[in-house]
Design a protein around this motif. Structure first.
Motif, PDB file in Angstrom:
ATOM      1  N   SER A  98       0.845  -1.191   0.000  1.00  0.00           N
ATOM      2  CA  SER A  98       0.000   0.000   0.000  1.00  0.00           C
ATOM      3  C   SER A  98       0.868   1.223   0.000  1.00  0.00           C
ATOM      4  O   SER A  98       2.011   1.201   0.414  1.00  0.00           O
ATOM      5  N   SER A  99       0.324   2.265  -0.490  1.00  0.00           N
ATOM      6  CA  SER A  99       1.042   3.547  -0.543  1.00  0.00           C
ATOM      7  C   SER A  99       0.136   4.627  -0.010  1.00  0.00           C
ATOM      8  O   SER A  99      -0.981   4.782  -0.491  1.00  0.00           O
ATOM      9  N   THR A 100       0.589   5.340   0.998  1.00  0.00           N
ATOM     10  CA  THR A 100      -0.234   6.375   1.611  1.00  0.00           C
ATOM     11  C   THR A 100       0.430   7.727   1.497  1.00  0.00           C
ATOM     12  O   THR A 100       1.647   7.844   1.517  1.00  0.00           O
ATOM     13  N   ALA A 101      -0.378   8.733   1.351  1.00  0.00           N
ATOM     14  CA  ALA A 101       0.138  10.097   1.301  1.00  0.00           C
ATOM     15  C   ALA A 101       0.509  10.550   2.707  1.00  0.00           C
ATOM     16  O   ALA A 101      -0.201  10.272   3.657  1.00  0.00           O
ATOM     17  N   THR A 102       1.632  11.211   2.858  1.00  0.00           N
ATOM     18  CA  THR A 102       2.091  11.634   4.168  1.00  0.00           C
ATOM     19  C   THR A 102       2.313  13.142   4.240  1.00  0.00           C
ATOM     20  O   THR A 102       2.966  13.622   5.137  1.00  0.00           O
ATOM     21  N   SER A 103       1.785  13.876   3.278  1.00  0.00           N
ATOM     22  CA  SER A 103       1.948  15.326   3.292  1.00  0.00           C
ATOM     23  C   SER A 103       0.914  15.944   4.212  1.00  0.00           C
ATOM     24  O   SER A 103      -0.076  16.524   3.773  1.00  0.00           O
ATOM     25  N   LEU A 241       6.082  23.517   7.051  1.00  0.00           N
ATOM     26  CA  LEU A 241       5.571  22.181   6.732  1.00  0.00           C
ATOM     27  C   LEU A 241       5.632  21.858   5.245  1.00  0.00           C
ATOM     28  O   LEU A 241       6.037  20.748   4.867  1.00  0.00           O
ATOM     29  N   PRO A 242       5.222  22.782   4.345  1.00  0.00           N
ATOM     30  CA  PRO A 242       5.343  22.455   2.911  1.00  0.00           C
ATOM     31  C   PRO A 242       6.775  22.173   2.477  1.00  0.00           C
ATOM     32  O   PRO A 242       7.008  21.254   1.680  1.00  0.00           O
ATOM     33  N   VAL A 243       7.742  22.926   2.996  1.00  0.00           N
ATOM     34  CA  VAL A 243       9.140  22.694   2.622  1.00  0.00           C
ATOM     35  C   VAL A 243       9.618  21.348   3.154  1.00  0.00           C
ATOM     36  O   VAL A 243      10.315  20.593   2.454  1.00  0.00           O
ATOM     37  N   GLU A 244       9.220  21.003   4.381  1.00  0.00           N
ATOM     38  CA  GLU A 244       9.618  19.716   4.958  1.00  0.00           C
ATOM     39  C   GLU A 244       9.001  18.558   4.180  1.00  0.00           C
ATOM     40  O   GLU A 244       9.659  17.553   3.896  1.00  0.00           O
ATOM     41  N   SER A 245       7.733  18.699   3.814  1.00  0.00           N
ATOM     42  CA  SER A 245       7.049  17.632   3.074  1.00  0.00           C
ATOM     43  C   SER A 245       7.624  17.442   1.674  1.00  0.00           C
ATOM     44  O   SER A 245       7.542  16.346   1.113  1.00  0.00           O
ATOM     45  N   ALA A 246       8.185  18.497   1.104  1.00  0.00           N
ATOM     46  CA  ALA A 246       8.714  18.426  -0.263  1.00  0.00           C
ATOM     47  C   ALA A 246      10.122  17.855  -0.332  1.00  0.00           C
ATOM     48  O   ALA A 246      10.639  17.635  -1.427  1.00  0.00           O
ATOM     49  N   MET A 247      10.733  17.593   0.827  1.00  0.00           N
ATOM     50  CA  MET A 247      12.119  17.100   0.821  1.00  0.00           C
ATOM     51  C   MET A 247      12.195  15.623   0.439  1.00  0.00           C
ATOM     52  O   MET A 247      11.335  14.825   0.805  1.00  0.00           O
ATOM     53  N   GLN A 323       5.472  32.150  -1.413  1.00  0.00           N
ATOM     54  CA  GLN A 323       4.594  32.587  -0.338  1.00  0.00           C
ATOM     55  C   GLN A 323       3.140  32.188  -0.602  1.00  0.00           C
ATOM     56  O   GLN A 323       2.372  31.995   0.341  1.00  0.00           O
ATOM     57  N   LEU A 324       2.768  32.070  -1.860  1.00  0.00           N
ATOM     58  CA  LEU A 324       1.397  31.662  -2.184  1.00  0.00           C
ATOM     59  C   LEU A 324       1.226  30.150  -2.088  1.00  0.00           C
ATOM     60  O   LEU A 324       0.103  29.657  -2.003  1.00  0.00           O
ATOM     61  N   TRP A 325       2.325  29.408  -2.092  1.00  0.00           N
ATOM     62  CA  TRP A 325       2.271  27.955  -2.128  1.00  0.00           C
ATOM     63  C   TRP A 325       1.429  27.346  -1.005  1.00  0.00           C
ATOM     64  O   TRP A 325       0.620  26.452  -1.265  1.00  0.00           O
ATOM     65  N   PRO A 326       1.594  27.755   0.272  1.00  0.00           N
ATOM     66  CA  PRO A 326       0.781  27.136   1.330  1.00  0.00           C
ATOM     67  C   PRO A 326      -0.717  27.261   1.083  1.00  0.00           C
ATOM     68  O   PRO A 326      -1.481  26.345   1.416  1.00  0.00           O
ATOM     69  N   ALA A 327      -1.152  28.384   0.503  1.00  0.00           N
ATOM     70  CA  ALA A 327      -2.577  28.548   0.197  1.00  0.00           C
ATOM     71  C   ALA A 327      -2.981  27.653  -0.976  1.00  0.00           C
ATOM     72  O   ALA A 327      -4.031  26.993  -0.938  1.00  0.00           O
ATOM     73  N   LEU A 328      -2.160  27.599  -2.024  1.00  0.00           N
ATOM     74  CA  LEU A 328      -2.464  26.734  -3.164  1.00  0.00           C
ATOM     75  C   LEU A 328      -2.494  25.270  -2.752  1.00  0.00           C
ATOM     76  O   LEU A 328      -3.311  24.489  -3.244  1.00  0.00           O
ATOM     77  N   GLU A 329      -1.607  24.891  -1.845  1.00  0.00           N
ATOM     78  CA  GLU A 329      -1.544  23.507  -1.381  1.00  0.00           C
ATOM     79  C   GLU A 329      -2.855  23.069  -0.741  1.00  0.00           C
ATOM     80  O   GLU A 329      -3.227  21.896  -0.816  1.00  0.00           O
ATOM     81  N   LEU A 330      -3.560  24.028  -0.135  1.00  0.00           N
ATOM     82  CA  LEU A 330      -4.824  23.711   0.527  1.00  0.00           C
ATOM     83  C   LEU A 330      -6.019  23.838  -0.408  1.00  0.00           C
ATOM     84  O   LEU A 330      -6.955  23.047  -0.343  1.00  0.00           O
ATOM     85  N   VAL A 331      -5.980  24.831  -1.283  1.00  0.00           N
ATOM     86  CA  VAL A 331      -7.130  25.101  -2.143  1.00  0.00           C
ATOM     87  C   VAL A 331      -7.159  24.190  -3.368  1.00  0.00           C
ATOM     88  O   VAL A 331      -8.233  23.744  -3.796  1.00  0.00           O
ATOM     89  N   ALA A 332      -5.993  23.871  -3.926  1.00  0.00           N
ATOM     90  CA  ALA A 332      -5.937  23.118  -5.178  1.00  0.00           C
ATOM     91  C   ALA A 332      -6.591  21.744  -5.100  1.00  0.00           C
ATOM     92  O   ALA A 332      -7.344  21.376  -6.014  1.00  0.00           O
ATOM     93  N   PRO A 333      -6.332  20.932  -4.061  1.00  0.00           N
ATOM     94  CA  PRO A 333      -6.999  19.610  -4.020  1.00  0.00           C
ATOM     95  C   PRO A 333      -8.517  19.719  -4.000  1.00  0.00           C
ATOM     96  O   PRO A 333      -9.204  18.931  -4.657  1.00  0.00           O
ATOM     97  N   TRP A 334      -9.021  20.692  -3.240  1.00  0.00           N
ATOM     98  CA  TRP A 334     -10.477  20.897  -3.211  1.00  0.00           C
ATOM     99  C   TRP A 334     -10.988  21.278  -4.596  1.00  0.00           C
ATOM    100  O   TRP A 334     -12.009  20.782  -5.056  1.00  0.00           O
ATOM    101  N   TRP A 335     -10.255  22.157  -5.284  1.00  0.00           N
ATOM    102  CA  TRP A 335     -10.675  22.602  -6.615  1.00  0.00           C
ATOM    103  C   TRP A 335     -10.645  21.443  -7.607  1.00  0.00           C
ATOM    104  O   TRP A 335     -11.553  21.288  -8.427  1.00  0.00           O
ATOM    105  N   VAL A 336      -9.603  20.624  -7.523  1.00  0.00           N
ATOM    106  CA  VAL A 336      -9.512  19.469  -8.413  1.00  0.00           C
ATOM    107  C   VAL A 336     -10.674  18.522  -8.170  1.00  0.00           C
ATOM    108  O   VAL A 336     -11.292  18.009  -9.109  1.00  0.00           O
ATOM    109  N   GLN A 337     -10.977  18.288  -6.896  1.00  0.00           N
ATOM    110  CA  GLN A 337     -12.075  17.386  -6.572  1.00  0.00           C
ATOM    111  C   GLN A 337     -13.407  17.920  -7.087  1.00  0.00           C
ATOM    112  O   GLN A 337     -14.231  17.162  -7.594  1.00  0.00           O
TER     113      GLN A 337
END
Length: 374
Positions: A98-103, A241-247, A323-337
């Motif tokens: 199995s593969s789970t998202a950890t971001s 958190l976004p920078v840590e998750s992207a490493m 600087q906009l990335w943290p907001a896009l990270e939250l809004v984009a998945p909802w928009w895609v869905q």
């Protein structure tokens, strides 16, 4: 949270292509913190006095960094518990891969601590804060580049400059991951170093003419506002958190984080203290505006100030998507869905399409929705 199962080795290999190195994470984090706020630090140090001002910079650095690191620890605790649950479920199911998202994001941590309502509150706060920071960025770019163009004899205003900069900003926001943003952050760092270097030229030119009077001392009525200005300068708190998750190797993030925070604190304290030592009492919230007011009659100094304005403005322009990335990270998945998954089909898609690989999402959403693993 949407999870898809499939080959863990292939998905992990594909994901690592878009992950950042420790050096790229360091550049992104450091540049995310060193922004517009640094220009107000000489004024803040003038209100606090050099000794207390330097101490205040390090105190705020420790306070802010400790809180950010506490959130990182909570994120890792949540991930650790999630991994243990997945291992248990896998063993019960017969050991299937199995593969789970950890971001895990800031709202996820908020939900873990206080429930769904607090998750929505954190999401609103982060989006509001980052949009406010980006608005300040655009205003700064417009005002300063308009001044530079006017110095060159090109009559314009800040609204026209912002309008011209907007297409570049929009294009930069379509970069799909923090790794793709890494070269942009490198360019932003180079420009901010040029800005510091140019102000260093002015400092060297005026070193022999330092004010003879004593340096500014602690001003109690303005001290709270000055400390707020110092705290405002640490404007990269939502990037941690976004920078840590992207490493690619998050286990190295502790060294990256604390090294970056130490470098930022040294830059902030030394920049504010040296400017006050050479220029005396800084009475304007922007050091470049103060220099124009004080040395505006000196054409050579004015030239260097305009070079500094241009360099810092370009640095801020390139930092905008980060600087906009943290907001896009939250809004984009909802928009895609909302746009790509018909209502009520989500569970059916999980059942029927488990183990399949889809075409990548459009670039504007692919990186920001990194916590959806296909």
């Amino acid at each position: 949270r949407i999870l898809f199962t499939g080959s863990s080795s292939s998905s992990s290999s594909t994901a690592n292509i878009h992950k950042t190195t420790a050096w790229q994470a360091f550049i992104s984090l450091t540049k995310g913190y060193v922004g517009v706020g640094v220009l107000s630090l000489p004024w803040a140090v003038s209100q606090l006095g050099i000794p207390i001002g330097v101490f205040g910079c390090f105190l705020m650095a420790y306070w802010s960094s400790y809180n950010c690191w506490t959130v990182v620890r909570l994120k890792r605790f949540i991930e650790s518990n999630s991994e243990k649950a997945d291992e248990t479920a896998s063993s019960v199911d017969g050991g299937g891969a199995s593969s789970t998202a950890t971001s895990v994001t800031y709202p996820d941590v908020g939900e873990w601590a206080y429930g769904q309502s607090f998750q929505s509150y954190v999401t609103a706060c982060i989006c509001t804060q980052q949009l406010a920071v980006c608005t300040v960025f655009m205003s700064f770019i417009g005002e300063n580049l308009a001044a530079v163009l006017e110095f060159l004899g090109i009559v314009t205003n800040h609204v026209a400059v912002i309008s011209m900069a907007l297409p570049a900003v929009i294009l930069l926001n379509f970069l799909p991951s923090l790794k793709a943003l890494a070269p942009v952050m490198t360019a932003a760092t180079i420009f901010v170093l040029i800005g510091f270097g140019v102000i260093g030229i002015i400092l060297a030119d005026k070193w022999e003419n330092k004010p003879d009077e004593h340096h500014p001392t602690f001003d109690l009525p303005h001290a709270p506002l000055a400390l707020c200005a110092v705290l405002y300068s640490y404007e990269g708190i939502c990037l941690v958190l976004p920078v840590e998750s992207a490493m690619k190797e998050p286990r190295h993030f502790a060294k990256v984080f604390w090294t970056s925070m130490t470098v930022v604190a040294c830059i902030f304290s030394s920049f504010g203290a040296i400017c006050v030592h050479v220029f005396g009492n800084v009475t304007n919230g922007s050091i470049t505006a103060f220099l124009l007011q004080t040395y505006g009659q000196d054409e050579s100094i004015t030239f260097w100030i305009m070079v500094a304005n241009a360099a810092v403005s370009l640095s801020i322009l390139f930092t905008y998507p980060l600087q906009l990335w943290p907001a896009l990270e939250l809004v984009a998945p909802w928009w895609v869905q909302q746009t790509m998954n018909p209502a009520g089909q989500e569970e059916e898609d999980e059942k029927d399409l488990s183990g399949f690989q889809f075409e990548p999402l459009p670039p504007a959403f692919a990186g920001a929705s990194s916590n959806y693993q296909l």
